[in-house]
Scaffold this motif. Structure first.
Motif, PDB file in Angstrom:
ATOM      1  N   ALA A 193       0.842  -1.209   0.000  1.00  0.00           N
ATOM      2  CA  ALA A 193       0.000   0.000   0.000  1.00  0.00           C
ATOM      3  C   ALA A 193       0.876   1.257   0.000  1.00  0.00           C
ATOM      4  N   ARG A 194       1.945   1.240   0.789  1.00  0.00           N
ATOM      5  CA  ARG A 194       2.865   2.393   0.814  1.00  0.00           C
ATOM      6  C   ARG A 194       3.421   2.646  -0.583  1.00  0.00           C
ATOM      7  N   ALA A 195       3.889   1.585  -1.231  1.00  0.00           N
ATOM      8  CA  ALA A 195       4.469   1.729  -2.570  1.00  0.00           C
ATOM      9  C   ALA A 195       3.427   2.248  -3.566  1.00  0.00           C
ATOM     10  N   THR A 196       2.196   1.773  -3.460  1.00  0.00           N
ATOM     11  CA  THR A 196       1.147   2.241  -4.366  1.00  0.00           C
ATOM     12  C   THR A 196       0.880   3.723  -4.155  1.00  0.00           C
ATOM     13  N   TYR A 197       0.848   4.174  -2.901  1.00  0.00           N
ATOM     14  CA  TYR A 197       0.668   5.616  -2.656  1.00  0.00           C
ATOM     15  C   TYR A 197       1.818   6.418  -3.258  1.00  0.00           C
ATOM     16  N   GLU A 198       3.018   5.910  -3.154  1.00  0.00           N
ATOM     17  CA  GLU A 198       4.153   6.608  -3.756  1.00  0.00           C
ATOM     18  C   GLU A 198       4.007   6.671  -5.271  1.00  0.00           C
ATOM     19  N   HIS A 199       3.561   5.582  -5.880  1.00  0.00           N
ATOM     20  CA  HIS A 199       3.342   5.584  -7.330  1.00  0.00           C
ATOM     21  C   HIS A 199       2.284   6.618  -7.711  1.00  0.00           C
ATOM     22  N   LEU A 200       1.199   6.675  -6.945  1.00  0.00           N
ATOM     23  CA  LEU A 200       0.142   7.645  -7.227  1.00  0.00           C
ATOM     24  C   LEU A 200       0.650   9.086  -7.081  1.00  0.00           C
ATOM     25  N   MET A 201       1.463   9.338  -6.066  1.00  0.00           N
ATOM     26  CA  MET A 201       2.021  10.686  -5.894  1.00  0.00           C
ATOM     27  C   MET A 201       2.912  11.056  -7.072  1.00  0.00           C
ATOM     28  N   ASN A 202       3.603  10.077  -7.635  1.00  0.00           N
ATOM     29  CA  ASN A 202       4.458  10.335  -8.797  1.00  0.00           C
ATOM     30  C   ASN A 202       3.661  10.669 -10.051  1.00  0.00           C
ATOM     31  N   LEU A 203       2.376  10.350 -10.060  1.00  0.00           N
ATOM     32  CA  LEU A 203       1.533  10.543 -11.235  1.00  0.00           C
ATOM     33  C   LEU A 203       0.751  11.855 -11.229  1.00  0.00           C
ATOM     34  N   THR A 204       0.962  12.692 -10.219  1.00  0.00           N
ATOM     35  CA  THR A 204       0.244  13.960 -10.147  1.00  0.00           C
ATOM     36  C   THR A 204       1.157  15.053  -9.617  1.00  0.00           C
ATOM     37  N   ASP A 205       0.790  16.289  -9.936  1.00  0.00           N
ATOM     38  CA  ASP A 205       1.492  17.428  -9.352  1.00  0.00           C
ATOM     39  C   ASP A 205       0.505  18.324  -8.592  1.00  0.00           C
ATOM     40  N   ASP A 206      -0.710  17.835  -8.369  1.00  0.00           N
ATOM     41  CA  ASP A 206      -1.744  18.598  -7.673  1.00  0.00           C
ATOM     42  C   ASP A 206      -1.550  18.474  -6.164  1.00  0.00           C
ATOM     43  N   PRO A 207      -1.193  19.583  -5.489  1.00  0.00           N
ATOM     44  CA  PRO A 207      -0.971  19.507  -4.045  1.00  0.00           C
ATOM     45  C   PRO A 207      -2.223  19.107  -3.257  1.00  0.00           C
ATOM     46  N   ASP A 208      -3.421  19.423  -3.800  1.00  0.00           N
ATOM     47  CA  ASP A 208      -4.654  19.022  -3.125  1.00  0.00           C
ATOM     48  C   ASP A 208      -4.825  17.511  -3.126  1.00  0.00           C
ATOM     49  N   LEU A 209      -4.208  16.849  -4.045  1.00  0.00           N
ATOM     50  CA  LEU A 209      -4.229  15.391  -4.126  1.00  0.00           C
ATOM     51  C   LEU A 209      -3.028  14.790  -3.401  1.00  0.00           C
ATOM     52  N   ILE A 210      -1.890  15.423  -3.542  1.00  0.00           N
ATOM     53  CA  ILE A 210      -0.658  14.892  -2.937  1.00  0.00           C
ATOM     54  C   ILE A 210      -0.731  14.876  -1.413  1.00  0.00           C
ATOM     55  N   GLU A 211      -1.277  15.908  -0.803  1.00  0.00           N
ATOM     56  CA  GLU A 211      -1.292  15.980   0.673  1.00  0.00           C
ATOM     57  C   GLU A 211      -2.059  14.825   1.316  1.00  0.00           C
ATOM     58  N   PRO A 212      -3.288  14.514   0.890  1.00  0.00           N
ATOM     59  CA  PRO A 212      -3.939  13.344   1.494  1.00  0.00           C
ATOM     60  C   PRO A 212      -3.227  12.033   1.155  1.00  0.00           C
ATOM     61  N   LEU A 213      -2.634  11.950  -0.033  1.00  0.00           N
ATOM     62  CA  LEU A 213      -1.870  10.745  -0.378  1.00  0.00           C
ATOM     63  C   LEU A 213      -0.659  10.599   0.540  1.00  0.00           C
ATOM     64  N   LYS A 214       0.018  11.698   0.851  1.00  0.00           N
ATOM     65  CA  LYS A 214       1.156  11.656   1.775  1.00  0.00           C
ATOM     66  C   LYS A 214       0.698  11.197   3.157  1.00  0.00           C
ATOM     67  N   PHE A 215      -0.442  11.722   3.609  1.00  0.00           N
ATOM     68  CA  PHE A 215      -0.985  11.306   4.899  1.00  0.00           C
ATOM     69  C   PHE A 215      -1.238   9.796   4.911  1.00  0.00           C
ATOM     70  N   LEU A 216      -1.918   9.301   3.878  1.00  0.00           N
ATOM     71  CA  LEU A 216      -2.239   7.879   3.809  1.00  0.00           C
ATOM     72  C   LEU A 216      -0.978   7.026   3.720  1.00  0.00           C
ATOM     73  N   ARG A 217       0.010   7.499   2.963  1.00  0.00           N
ATOM     74  CA  ARG A 217       1.283   6.792   2.868  1.00  0.00           C
ATOM     75  C   ARG A 217       1.940   6.680   4.244  1.00  0.00           C
ATOM     76  N   GLN A 218       1.929   7.766   4.991  1.00  0.00           N
ATOM     77  CA  GLN A 218       2.548   7.761   6.318  1.00  0.00           C
ATOM     78  C   GLN A 218       1.828   6.814   7.278  1.00  0.00           C
ATOM     79  N   ARG A 219       0.513   6.709   7.148  1.00  0.00           N
ATOM     80  CA  ARG A 219      -0.232   5.780   7.991  1.00  0.00           C
ATOM     81  C   ARG A 219       0.184   4.341   7.690  1.00  0.00           C
ATOM     82  N   GLU A 220       0.485   4.054   6.417  1.00  0.00           N
ATOM     83  CA  GLU A 220       0.950   2.706   6.057  1.00  0.00           C
ATOM     84  C   GLU A 220       2.279   2.408   6.756  1.00  0.00           C
ATOM     85  N   VAL A 221       3.159   3.386   6.814  1.00  0.00           N
ATOM     86  CA  VAL A 221       4.453   3.217   7.492  1.00  0.00           C
ATOM     87  C   VAL A 221       4.227   2.930   8.978  1.00  0.00           C
TER      88      VAL A 221
END
Length: 190
Positions: free
Chosen positions: A139-167
């Protein structure tokens, strides 16, 4: 039972429609390494755990994964909000529209519907916790892949949060594995 707070665990305020990202993000809703599968996996595995501490941890993380389903759902909804039929067609989402209109439906990014076929719950606490450790890393790796596919900060911030929860979940499952192995060794099961 749970106390449900009627707010997202992390705020989602996406301002720009992005149907392409909605079509990709759906994998964390209903894909093989997504939040829905994680919730079901952990809430089922808890029953076979030998310690109340580990049962409680799986319950806590399993219910948190349901909160993550809410976050992902809100993100997808906001990314699709106001999309015309032509925009859905252009984004390759005509099959989704044909079956679900603008409604959410758990699939992976290729459109394969959610299934429980790949959810690991063997009933052996050590095996199940290893499964959980791997699931959190996927799940962490998938969130990282998704973050690599966008430059929208409104999308990146919740993805970063979710990635950190996986860690953090990975770390907690590692601690639970140590706890369970110590308990099993104490009882001379191993």
């Amino acid at each position: 039972m749970w106390l449900y707070e009627k707010r997202l665990q992390f705020p989602v305020n996406i301002k720009n429609k992005d149907l392409r990202m909605a079509g990709l993000l759906v994998t964390q809703y209903g894909g093989p390494d997504g939040e829905l599968g994680a919730a079901i996996r952990y809430l089922n595995q808890r029953y076979a755990m030998p310690t109340n501490k580990t049962k409680g941890l799986l319950t806590d993380i399993g219910t948190e994964e349901l909160a993550h389903v809410e976050i992902i759902s809100a993100m997808i909804y906001q990314l699709l909000k106001g999309a015309t039929i032509q925009e859905l067609k252009d984004a390759g989402l005509a099959p989704h529209y044909a079956q679900h209109d603008h409604g959410l439906f758990p699939t992976d990014a290729s459109g394969v519907p959610f299934t429980v076929a790949g959810i690991g719950s063997l009933g052996d606490p050590v095996t199940d916790l290893h499964e959980d450790l791997a699931a959190e890393q996927k799940a962490r790796a998938t969130y990282e892949h998704l973050m690599n596919l966008t430059d929208d900060p409104d999308l990146i911030e919740p993805l970063k949060f979710l990635r950190q929860r996986e860690v953090i979940h990975f770390q907690r499952f590692g601690e639970a594995l140590d706890d369970v192995q110590n308990e099993l060794n104490r009882k001379k099961y191993y």
